[in-house]
Design a protein around this motif. Sequence first.
Motif, PDB file in Angstrom:
ATOM      1  N   CYS A 169       0.856  -1.190   0.000  1.00  0.00           N
ATOM      2  CA  CYS A 169       0.000   0.000   0.000  1.00  0.00           C
ATOM      3  C   CYS A 169       0.895   1.244   0.000  1.00  0.00           C
ATOM      4  O   CYS A 169       1.779   1.391   0.849  1.00  0.00           O
ATOM      5  CB  CYS A 169      -0.895  -0.001   1.224  1.00  0.00           C
TER       6      CYS A 169
ATOM      7  N   ALA B   7      -2.693   5.307   1.734  1.00  0.00           N
ATOM      8  CA  ALA B   7      -3.746   4.875   2.651  1.00  0.00           C
ATOM      9  C   ALA B   7      -4.516   6.048   3.214  1.00  0.00           C
ATOM     10  O   ALA B   7      -5.185   5.928   4.228  1.00  0.00           O
ATOM     11  CB  ALA B   7      -3.126   4.063   3.784  1.00  0.00           C
ATOM     12  N   LYS B   8      -4.432   7.192   2.548  1.00  0.00           N
ATOM     13  CA  LYS B   8      -5.150   8.377   3.026  1.00  0.00           C
ATOM     14  C   LYS B   8      -6.648   8.092   3.039  1.00  0.00           C
ATOM     15  O   LYS B   8      -7.190   7.580   2.075  1.00  0.00           O
ATOM     16  CB  LYS B   8      -4.853   9.572   2.136  1.00  0.00           C
TER      17      LYS B   8
ATOM     18  N   ARG C 116      -9.008   3.823   6.692  1.00  0.00           N
ATOM     19  CA  ARG C 116      -8.557   3.372   8.001  1.00  0.00           C
ATOM     20  C   ARG C 116      -8.261   1.875   8.050  1.00  0.00           C
ATOM     21  O   ARG C 116      -7.709   1.388   9.023  1.00  0.00           O
ATOM     22  CB  ARG C 116      -9.568   3.764   9.063  1.00  0.00           C
ATOM     23  N   TYR C 117      -8.660   1.154   7.023  1.00  0.00           N
ATOM     24  CA  TYR C 117      -8.436  -0.292   7.038  1.00  0.00           C
ATOM     25  C   TYR C 117      -7.166  -0.701   6.286  1.00  0.00           C
ATOM     26  O   TYR C 117      -6.858  -1.876   6.191  1.00  0.00           O
ATOM     27  CB  TYR C 117      -9.652  -1.027   6.466  1.00  0.00           C
ATOM     28  N   LEU C 118      -6.412   0.261   5.735  1.00  0.00           N
ATOM     29  CA  LEU C 118      -5.143  -0.024   5.068  1.00  0.00           C
ATOM     30  C   LEU C 118      -4.017   0.728   5.773  1.00  0.00           C
ATOM     31  O   LEU C 118      -4.224   1.781   6.341  1.00  0.00           O
ATOM     32  CB  LEU C 118      -5.188   0.429   3.602  1.00  0.00           C
ATOM     33  N   THR C 119      -2.810   0.159   5.717  1.00  0.00           N
ATOM     34  CA  THR C 119      -1.642   0.784   6.321  1.00  0.00           C
ATOM     35  C   THR C 119      -0.591   1.000   5.242  1.00  0.00           C
ATOM     36  O   THR C 119      -0.238   0.051   4.526  1.00  0.00           O
ATOM     37  CB  THR C 119      -1.055  -0.116   7.431  1.00  0.00           C
ATOM     38  N   GLU C 120      -0.083   2.240   5.143  1.00  0.00           N
ATOM     39  CA  GLU C 120       0.955   2.522   4.145  1.00  0.00           C
ATOM     40  C   GLU C 120       2.215   1.742   4.470  1.00  0.00           C
ATOM     41  O   GLU C 120       2.635   1.644   5.614  1.00  0.00           O
ATOM     42  CB  GLU C 120       1.269   4.025   4.110  1.00  0.00           C
TER      43      GLU C 120
ATOM     44  N   LYS D  36       2.583  -1.452   4.193  1.00  0.00           N
ATOM     45  CA  LYS D  36       2.272  -2.830   4.578  1.00  0.00           C
ATOM     46  C   LYS D  36       1.947  -3.655   3.334  1.00  0.00           C
ATOM     47  O   LYS D  36       1.355  -3.161   2.382  1.00  0.00           O
ATOM     48  CB  LYS D  36       1.086  -2.852   5.538  1.00  0.00           C
TER      49      LYS D  36
ATOM     50  N   TYR E 180       0.079  -6.622   1.169  1.00  0.00           N
ATOM     51  CA  TYR E 180      -1.224  -7.278   1.055  1.00  0.00           C
ATOM     52  C   TYR E 180      -1.165  -8.218  -0.137  1.00  0.00           C
ATOM     53  O   TYR E 180      -0.381  -8.009  -1.063  1.00  0.00           O
ATOM     54  CB  TYR E 180      -2.342  -6.244   0.830  1.00  0.00           C
TER      55      TYR E 180
ATOM     56  N   ASP F 205      -7.955  -6.672   4.257  1.00  0.00           N
ATOM     57  CA  ASP F 205      -7.419  -5.511   4.959  1.00  0.00           C
ATOM     58  C   ASP F 205      -6.790  -5.913   6.285  1.00  0.00           C
ATOM     59  O   ASP F 205      -6.631  -7.100   6.591  1.00  0.00           O
ATOM     60  CB  ASP F 205      -8.503  -4.447   5.135  1.00  0.00           C
ATOM     61  N   ASP F 206      -6.430  -4.909   7.087  1.00  0.00           N
ATOM     62  CA  ASP F 206      -5.746  -5.154   8.366  1.00  0.00           C
ATOM     63  C   ASP F 206      -6.563  -5.990   9.337  1.00  0.00           C
ATOM     64  O   ASP F 206      -6.017  -6.719  10.157  1.00  0.00           O
ATOM     65  CB  ASP F 206      -5.383  -3.813   9.028  1.00  0.00           C
TER      66      ASP F 206
END
Length: 148
Positions: A12, A15-16, A19-23, A25, A27, A43-44
């Motif tokens: 990712c 991720a702006k 809230r369910y993604l992390t920059e 990280k 996937y 997602d997370d």
Amino acid sequence: MAKFIAGQTVVCIDAKSKRYLTEGKSYVVIEASSSGRSVLVKDDSGVRRGTLASRFQSKVAYEQEKMERFFENVPAGTIIPVPRGMVGGHMLVQAMPKKAKTPRTVKIDPLDAKVALTKMLKEVYGIEATVEQVIGSMDKSLELVLAA
């Protein structure tokens, strides 16, 4: 735009407002649209989510960019430990030093410039004259260049 396939590992990069993604990280792509504009990932929290493919980059490309950014900031001659599993124990960075940015324009006082040029005429060329005298004896075009 990169086209992803099912089973591909992506990272990712945007991720702006998600809230369910992390920059940064990783996937795994579960499913990708035929147009390549959207992907389905877990997602997370483990929920399957559809999102834009432009929010991701392939893991290989991401790692390569990350290493390039790292080596831009490492001074030449630095010894860096190499992770386990790689050949050797250390790596010597032969990075090129960054070039200093030269200013495009420099503002100086005209009086200081005349004094410096007169001094250069005397020391370098052995001419016992002021800059004004040299300019006055030359063509008007030189005077315009120095006056600008």
